[in-house]
Design a protein around this motif. Structure first.
Motif, PDB file in Angstrom:
ATOM      1  N   TRP A  59     -43.796 -17.885 -24.461  1.00 11.34           N
ATOM      2  CA  TRP A  59     -42.601 -17.525 -23.700  1.00 11.34           C
ATOM      3  C   TRP A  59     -41.546 -18.599 -23.848  1.00 11.34           C
ATOM      4  N   ALA A  60     -40.297 -18.181 -23.708  1.00 14.19           N
ATOM      5  CA  ALA A  60     -39.153 -19.099 -23.771  1.00 14.19           C
ATOM      6  C   ALA A  60     -38.104 -18.624 -22.782  1.00 14.19           C
ATOM      7  N   LEU A  61     -37.365 -19.584 -22.240  1.00 14.11           N
ATOM      8  CA  LEU A  61     -36.233 -19.238 -21.388  1.00 14.11           C
ATOM      9  C   LEU A  61     -35.073 -18.793 -22.267  1.00 14.11           C
ATOM     10  N   LEU A  62     -34.278 -17.886 -21.732  1.00 15.93           N
ATOM     11  CA  LEU A  62     -33.117 -17.389 -22.462  1.00 15.93           C
ATOM     12  C   LEU A  62     -31.829 -17.929 -21.843  1.00 15.93           C
ATOM     13  N   ASN A  63     -30.857 -18.142 -22.692  1.00 18.87           N
ATOM     14  CA  ASN A  63     -29.525 -18.528 -22.261  1.00 18.87           C
ATOM     15  C   ASN A  63     -28.716 -17.239 -22.144  1.00 18.87           C
ATOM     16  N   ALA A  64     -28.919 -16.536 -21.029  1.00 22.56           N
ATOM     17  CA  ALA A  64     -28.258 -15.258 -20.795  1.00 22.56           C
ATOM     18  C   ALA A  64     -27.807 -15.212 -19.340  1.00 22.56           C
ATOM     19  N   ASP A  65     -26.554 -14.839 -19.130  1.00 17.26           N
ATOM     20  CA  ASP A  65     -26.006 -14.788 -17.782  1.00 17.26           C
ATOM     21  C   ASP A  65     -26.528 -13.601 -16.982  1.00 17.26           C
ATOM     22  N   THR A  66     -26.827 -12.518 -17.701  1.00 15.19           N
ATOM     23  CA  THR A  66     -27.271 -11.312 -17.018  1.00 15.19           C
ATOM     24  C   THR A  66     -28.484 -10.729 -17.740  1.00 15.19           C
ATOM     25  N   LEU A  67     -29.204  -9.905 -17.025  1.00 13.96           N
ATOM     26  CA  LEU A  67     -30.339  -9.216 -17.619  1.00 13.96           C
ATOM     27  C   LEU A  67     -29.855  -8.295 -18.736  1.00 13.96           C
ATOM     28  N   HIS A  68     -28.723  -7.649 -18.529  1.00 13.33           N
ATOM     29  CA  HIS A  68     -28.145  -6.771 -19.556  1.00 13.33           C
ATOM     30  C   HIS A  68     -27.898  -7.548 -20.850  1.00 13.33           C
ATOM     31  N   HIS A  69     -27.345  -8.749 -20.743  1.00  7.81           N
ATOM     32  CA  HIS A  69     -27.086  -9.591 -21.920  1.00  7.81           C
ATOM     33  C   HIS A  69     -28.396  -9.973 -22.613  1.00  7.81           C
ATOM     34  N   ALA A  70     -29.413 -10.322 -21.846  1.00  8.14           N
ATOM     35  CA  ALA A  70     -30.704 -10.705 -22.420  1.00  8.14           C
ATOM     36  C   ALA A  70     -31.338  -9.531 -23.160  1.00  8.14           C
ATOM     37  N   VAL A  71     -31.322  -8.360 -22.554  1.00 10.55           N
ATOM     38  CA  VAL A  71     -31.903  -7.163 -23.178  1.00 10.55           C
ATOM     39  C   VAL A  71     -31.129  -6.807 -24.441  1.00 10.55           C
ATOM     40  N   ALA A  72     -29.806  -6.873 -24.375  1.00  7.63           N
ATOM     41  CA  ALA A  72     -28.981  -6.559 -25.546  1.00  7.63           C
ATOM     42  C   ALA A  72     -29.275  -7.525 -26.692  1.00  7.63           C
ATOM     43  N   ALA A  73     -29.470  -8.801 -26.383  1.00  9.18           N
ATOM     44  CA  ALA A  73     -29.773  -9.795 -27.421  1.00  9.18           C
ATOM     45  C   ALA A  73     -31.136  -9.524 -28.058  1.00  9.18           C
ATOM     46  N   LEU A  74     -32.132  -9.165 -27.245  1.00 10.73           N
ATOM     47  CA  LEU A  74     -33.451  -8.861 -27.795  1.00 10.73           C
ATOM     48  C   LEU A  74     -33.389  -7.585 -28.632  1.00 10.73           C
ATOM     49  N   ARG A  75     -32.663  -6.592 -28.179  1.00 10.97           N
ATOM     50  CA  ARG A  75     -32.491  -5.362 -28.967  1.00 10.97           C
ATOM     51  C   ARG A  75     -31.857  -5.671 -30.320  1.00 10.97           C
ATOM     52  N   GLU A  76     -30.830  -6.513 -30.302  1.00 12.13           N
ATOM     53  CA  GLU A  76     -30.161  -6.874 -31.550  1.00 12.13           C
ATOM     54  C   GLU A  76     -31.121  -7.598 -32.487  1.00 12.13           C
ATOM     55  N   ARG A  77     -31.849  -8.572 -31.976  1.00 15.58           N
ATOM     56  CA  ARG A  77     -32.783  -9.338 -32.798  1.00 15.58           C
ATOM     57  C   ARG A  77     -33.870  -8.444 -33.392  1.00 15.58           C
ATOM     58  N   GLU A  78     -34.375  -7.530 -32.600  1.00 11.67           N
ATOM     59  CA  GLU A  78     -35.461  -6.658 -33.040  1.00 11.67           C
ATOM     60  C   GLU A  78     -34.966  -5.377 -33.720  1.00 11.67           C
ATOM     61  N   GLN A  79     -33.650  -5.215 -33.796  1.00 11.47           N
ATOM     62  CA  GLN A  79     -33.037  -4.029 -34.413  1.00 11.47           C
ATOM     63  C   GLN A  79     -33.532  -2.738 -33.750  1.00 11.47           C
ATOM     64  N   ILE A  80     -33.538  -2.760 -32.425  1.00  7.68           N
ATOM     65  CA  ILE A  80     -33.969  -1.602 -31.631  1.00  7.68           C
ATOM     66  C   ILE A  80     -32.709  -0.878 -31.149  1.00  7.68           C
ATOM     67  N   PRO A  81     -32.534   0.371 -31.547  1.00 10.64           N
ATOM     68  CA  PRO A  81     -31.341   1.086 -31.092  1.00 10.64           C
ATOM     69  C   PRO A  81     -31.326   1.290 -29.576  1.00 10.64           C
ATOM     70  N   VAL A  82     -30.148   1.306 -29.003  1.00  9.73           N
ATOM     71  CA  VAL A  82     -29.995   1.508 -27.560  1.00  9.73           C
ATOM     72  C   VAL A  82     -30.575   2.855 -27.150  1.00  9.73           C
ATOM     73  N   SER A  83     -30.566   3.812 -28.049  1.00  5.16           N
ATOM     74  CA  SER A  83     -31.084   5.139 -27.739  1.00  5.16           C
ATOM     75  C   SER A  83     -32.605   5.152 -27.542  1.00  5.16           C
ATOM     76  N   ARG A  84     -33.261   4.106 -27.958  1.00  3.19           N
ATOM     77  CA  ARG A  84     -34.715   4.043 -27.841  1.00  3.19           C
ATOM     78  C   ARG A  84     -35.095   3.424 -26.497  1.00  3.19           C
ATOM     79  N   ASP A  85     -35.679   4.226 -25.619  1.00  2.88           N
ATOM     80  CA  ASP A  85     -36.021   3.769 -24.271  1.00  2.88           C
ATOM     81  C   ASP A  85     -37.196   2.801 -24.238  1.00  2.88           C
ATOM     82  N   ASP A  86     -38.134   2.923 -25.187  1.00  4.04           N
ATOM     83  CA  ASP A  86     -39.366   2.138 -25.116  1.00  4.04           C
ATOM     84  C   ASP A  86     -39.301   0.822 -25.878  1.00  4.04           C
ATOM     85  N   GLY A  87     -38.174   0.425 -26.372  1.00  2.00           N
ATOM     86  CA  GLY A  87     -38.113  -0.741 -27.244  1.00  2.00           C
ATOM     87  C   GLY A  87     -38.188  -2.088 -26.567  1.00  2.00           C
ATOM     88  N   VAL A  88     -37.702  -2.185 -25.341  1.00  2.00           N
ATOM     89  CA  VAL A  88     -37.687  -3.461 -24.625  1.00  2.00           C
ATOM     90  C   VAL A  88     -38.298  -3.255 -23.246  1.00  2.00           C
TER      91      VAL A  88
END
Length: 177
Positions: A59-88
């Protein structure tokens, strides 16, 4: 918010755009992790797998102001489309943490935890858990750059993830992992 990201595969050595605020720590929660997802690059990647024994996630701490920002960053890194509900996967702590993941997060004084929640995949079927034979048979079909990529992936996954499939790959295929 104090947000942590869990990791057990390439995220650890190749975080790319994931905004890490700390190093990766090894004493994460115990989760069922196995080499059970054929990745887009052909590797047999680690994933949460209900058929796997427990391993300590990193585990690592994230430099993210909001949960939305953290999730969006992980989606981007993992190339998970926003349309995919089960990705994060996301867990937000409240005042009465219940369950092993929530208790672990409370001990670390976290507000939220996120992780890659892509399911096992074999033969193009999302959610299908490969048995050891399926995994070995799949890896035997790989050639050239795809095979090299799969071997590199396995060798880079930290040794702490010593799973039954990894042991079988090492002993039955002779791969250095």
């Amino acid at each position: 918010m104090k947000i942590a990201c869990l990791g057990w595969g390439s995220l650890i050595w190749k975080p790319e755009a994931l905004p890490l605020a700390s190093e990766w720590y090894k004493e994460g929660p115990a989760l069922p992790i196995e080499f059970s997802r054929v990745g887009d690059g052909g590797e047999l990647a680690t994933a949460l797998c209900v058929n796997a024994p427990l391993s300590r996630a990193f585990w690592a701490l994230l430099n993210a102001d909001t949960l939305h920002h953290a999730v969006a960053a992980l989606r981007e890194r993992e190339q998970i489309p926003v349309s995919r509900d089960d990705g994060v996967g996301v867990m937000v702590l409240n005042r009465t943490p219940a369950g092993p993941l929530a208790q672990w997060a409370a001990e670390k004084a976290l507000d939220a935890v996120i992780w890659t929640a892509l399911p096992p995949r074999i033969h193009g079927f999302e959610g299908r858990i490969p048995c050891v034979k399926d995994a070995l048979d799949y890896l035997r079909t790989l050639e050239g750059e795809k095979r090299q990529h799969a071997q590199d992936y396995l060798s880079r996954v930290p040794a702490e993830f010593e799973t039954p499939y990894r042991q079988a790959i090492r002993t039955q295929l002779g791969w250095d992992c």
